[in-house]
Design an enzyme around this catalytic site. Structure first.
Site, PDB file in Angstrom:
ATOM      1  CB  SER A  17      -7.904   5.826   7.799  1.00 12.80           C
ATOM      2  OG  SER A  17      -8.370   5.824   6.481  1.00 12.80           O
TER       3      SER A  17
ATOM      4  CG  HIS B 172      -1.779   1.207   1.308  1.00 19.13           C
ATOM      5  ND1 HIS B 172      -2.954   1.305   0.601  1.00 19.13           N
ATOM      6  CD2 HIS B 172      -1.643   2.382   1.969  1.00 19.13           C
ATOM      7  CE1 HIS B 172      -3.518   2.473   0.842  1.00 19.13           C
ATOM      8  NE2 HIS B 172      -2.741   3.158   1.666  1.00 19.13           N
TER       9      HIS B 172
ATOM     10  CG  ASP C 209     -11.579   4.463   6.434  1.00 17.60           C
ATOM     11  OD1 ASP C 209     -11.000   5.231   7.220  1.00 17.60           O
ATOM     12  OD2 ASP C 209     -11.398   4.494   5.210  1.00 17.60           O
TER      13      ASP C 209
ATOM     14  CE  LYS D 255      -8.838   2.702   4.105  1.00 11.73           C
ATOM     15  NZ  LYS D 255      -8.909   4.002   3.461  1.00 11.73           N
TER      16      LYS D 255
HETATM   17  N1  URA Z   1      -5.442   7.118   2.976  1.00  9.82           N
HETATM   18  C1  URA Z   1      -6.434   6.566   3.704  1.00  9.82           C
HETATM   19  O1  URA Z   1      -6.963   5.521   3.356  1.00  9.82           O
HETATM   20  N2  URA Z   1      -6.828   7.188   4.841  1.00  9.82           N
HETATM   21  C2  URA Z   1      -6.268   8.342   5.282  1.00  9.82           C
HETATM   22  O2  URA Z   1      -6.661   8.838   6.326  1.00  9.82           O
HETATM   23  C3  URA Z   1      -5.240   8.903   4.512  1.00  9.82           C
HETATM   24  C4  URA Z   1      -4.829   8.264   3.355  1.00  9.82           C
END
Ligand code: URA
Length: 439
Positions: free
Chosen positions: A187, A86, A165, A191
């Site tokens: 956040s 990511h 989220d 995920k």
């Molecule tokens: N990407 C995300 O998924 N959440 C955030 O808060 C910032 C970047």
């Protein structure tokens, strides 16, 4: 059920810097997701978190509660190691597109859930949708089917994954509470941990085109995410990489697919190659299929040179409804009608090639969204021809702008005309890989 009075107590406790018990944090997430906490109270709580932060124990309970707010995937029937990558987001960052098939071709399963462009940063899904027919919305069964058959999948997050989220992010966006390290870390990690991964490699971007503008705050974010992963039992390694200037040359959508294809046939810009091979090597080592980074890079190189990585990409594109012919016949990808050249006003060495200006220019050309509901123009884009440290002569091309509308070009040009700074003395190119963070 708790009443509003007790939530006020939680807000006050956080405001005054007291640690909240896990049970209180779980209750906040579940009640907010169930519409039982009004937005004004939740905004106040988020602002208190922004100022006071969270302890490791709080953050781990908060993240775990977020990830359990919806479906949690279970890929335990897939016998391969499952590793994802990511990126915290940047300009010209198309790494996921060549990386996933390279890694999958080496025997690591990559259940890659990607996003759309956010602000000036591009999104992997938008780029992939430049391939005619490609579908990035897959239902959970299709997602699993493509992953099981091909060892990788490139799709969007389903509606039912981490609904907390979505709601919290929308509120953060409207309440000035986005730039909080615990809120960003929870956040992202909620995920990723809902994907049922064995390991995760994070590319934490640092610089003008990134969320984190300096290495110190990026390191704190990286350490925070690594510790959340550890508390959950998922191994996480973060690589801090430079985002003061775009990665590679192409910024846009179809142009970034073309550059990804260059990588998959053994070419492409050197900086993009270095980051892609390094992150891929980290994934192979964490997945346990290579003993060290050198061996892992050699295996990735072999997957590219033999054509297996490109073939894997073609299979997945076809499985997701796309035309694999567009990967070899690039005339099938969208192309803009016109080209404008941005030229160097003077001779010297490039001192700045600003990722933020170039990213915003790409959005203004139509390559990204100014409002969430906007359509994007996949054909437009910017090809950067001079990066920091390069010598340029007066009138030399700094960038080629592929555009469709005059008005869009006029909106983008002021940014492109100021994005480059040229110095009279030689300039050192910045370090691309700044640091790594792991436990
Ligand atoms: N990407 C995300 O998924 N959440 C955030 O808060 C910032 C970047």
């Amino acid at each position: 059920m708790e009443n509003h009075f007790s939530f006020i107590e939680h807000i006050e406790a956080k405001r005054d810097g007291r640690e909240l018990p896990a049970e209180a944090l779980r209750s906040i997430i579940s009640r907010f997701t169930a519409d039982e906490i009004p937005a004004y109270q939740m905004s106040a709580f988020l602002m208190a978190v922004l100022w006071r932060g969270m302890t490791d124990a709080e953050l781990s309970a908060w993240t775990e509660a977020m990830l359990r707010s919806g479906d949690v995937l279970d890929f335990s029937d897939i016998p391969l190691p499952k590793v994802d990558k990511h990126s915290t987001g940047g300009v010209g960052d198309k790494v996921s597109i060549p990386l996933a098939p390279m890694v999958a071709a080496c025997g690591v399963a990559v259940p890659m859930m990607s996003g759309r462009g956010l602000g000036h940063t591009g999104g992997t899904l938008d780029k992939l949708e430049s391939i005619p027919g490609f579908r990035s919305r897959l239902d959970p069964d299709e997602f699993r089917g493509v992953l099981t058959e091909h060892g990788m999948v490139l799709a969007g997050q389903s509606e039912t994954l981490v609904p907390a989220d979505k709601r919290i992010y929308a509120l953060r966006d409207a309440s000035g509470t986005v730039p909080s390290i615990p809120l960003i870390a929870s956040s992202i990690m909620s995920k990723k941990l809902a994907e049922d991964l064995d390991s995760l490699v994070l590319d934490v971007k640092v610089g003008s085109g990134a969320f984190m503008k300096d290495a110190d705050s990026a390191r704190v974010l990286a350490e925070t995410m690594v510790r959340i992963g550890d508390a959950h039992g998922t191994r996480v390694k973060a690589v801090l990489t430079n985002m003061d200037q775009p990665l590679g040359a192409a910024v846009g959508n179809a142009v970034e697919i073309e550059e990804s294809l260059d990588l998959l046939v053994g070419g492409g810009p050197e900086d993009l190659q270095r980051i892609t091979f390094r992150l891929g090597a980290e994934m192979l080592v964490m997945g346990g299929v290579a003993p060290g980074l050198d061996e892992a890079e050699a295996r990735l190189r072999e997957a590219v040179d033999s054509g297996r990585a490109l073939e894997k990409f073609g299979d997945v594109v076809a499985a997701q409804g796309g035309d694999p012919g567009a990967l070899t016949d690039r005339s099938l990808l969208p192309h803009a009608a016109h080209e404008h050249v941005v030229a160097a006003p003077e001779a010297g060495w490039v001192a700045v090639c600003d990722a933020l200006d170039i990213g915003v220019a790409s959005v203004r050309l139509g390559g990204g969204r100014q409002k969430q509901e906007d359509d994007i123009d996949h054909a437009v884009g910017i090809s950067v021809e001079a990066k920091v440290g390069d010598r340029v002569e007066t009138g030399q091309t700094l960038a080629r702008v592929a555009y469709n509308g005059r008005a869009e070009l006029q909106a983008a040009l002021p940014l492109l005309e100021r994005a480059w700074e040229i110095a009279a003395e030689p300039v050192q190119a910045p370090a691309l890989i700044i640091d790594t963070v792991a436990l």
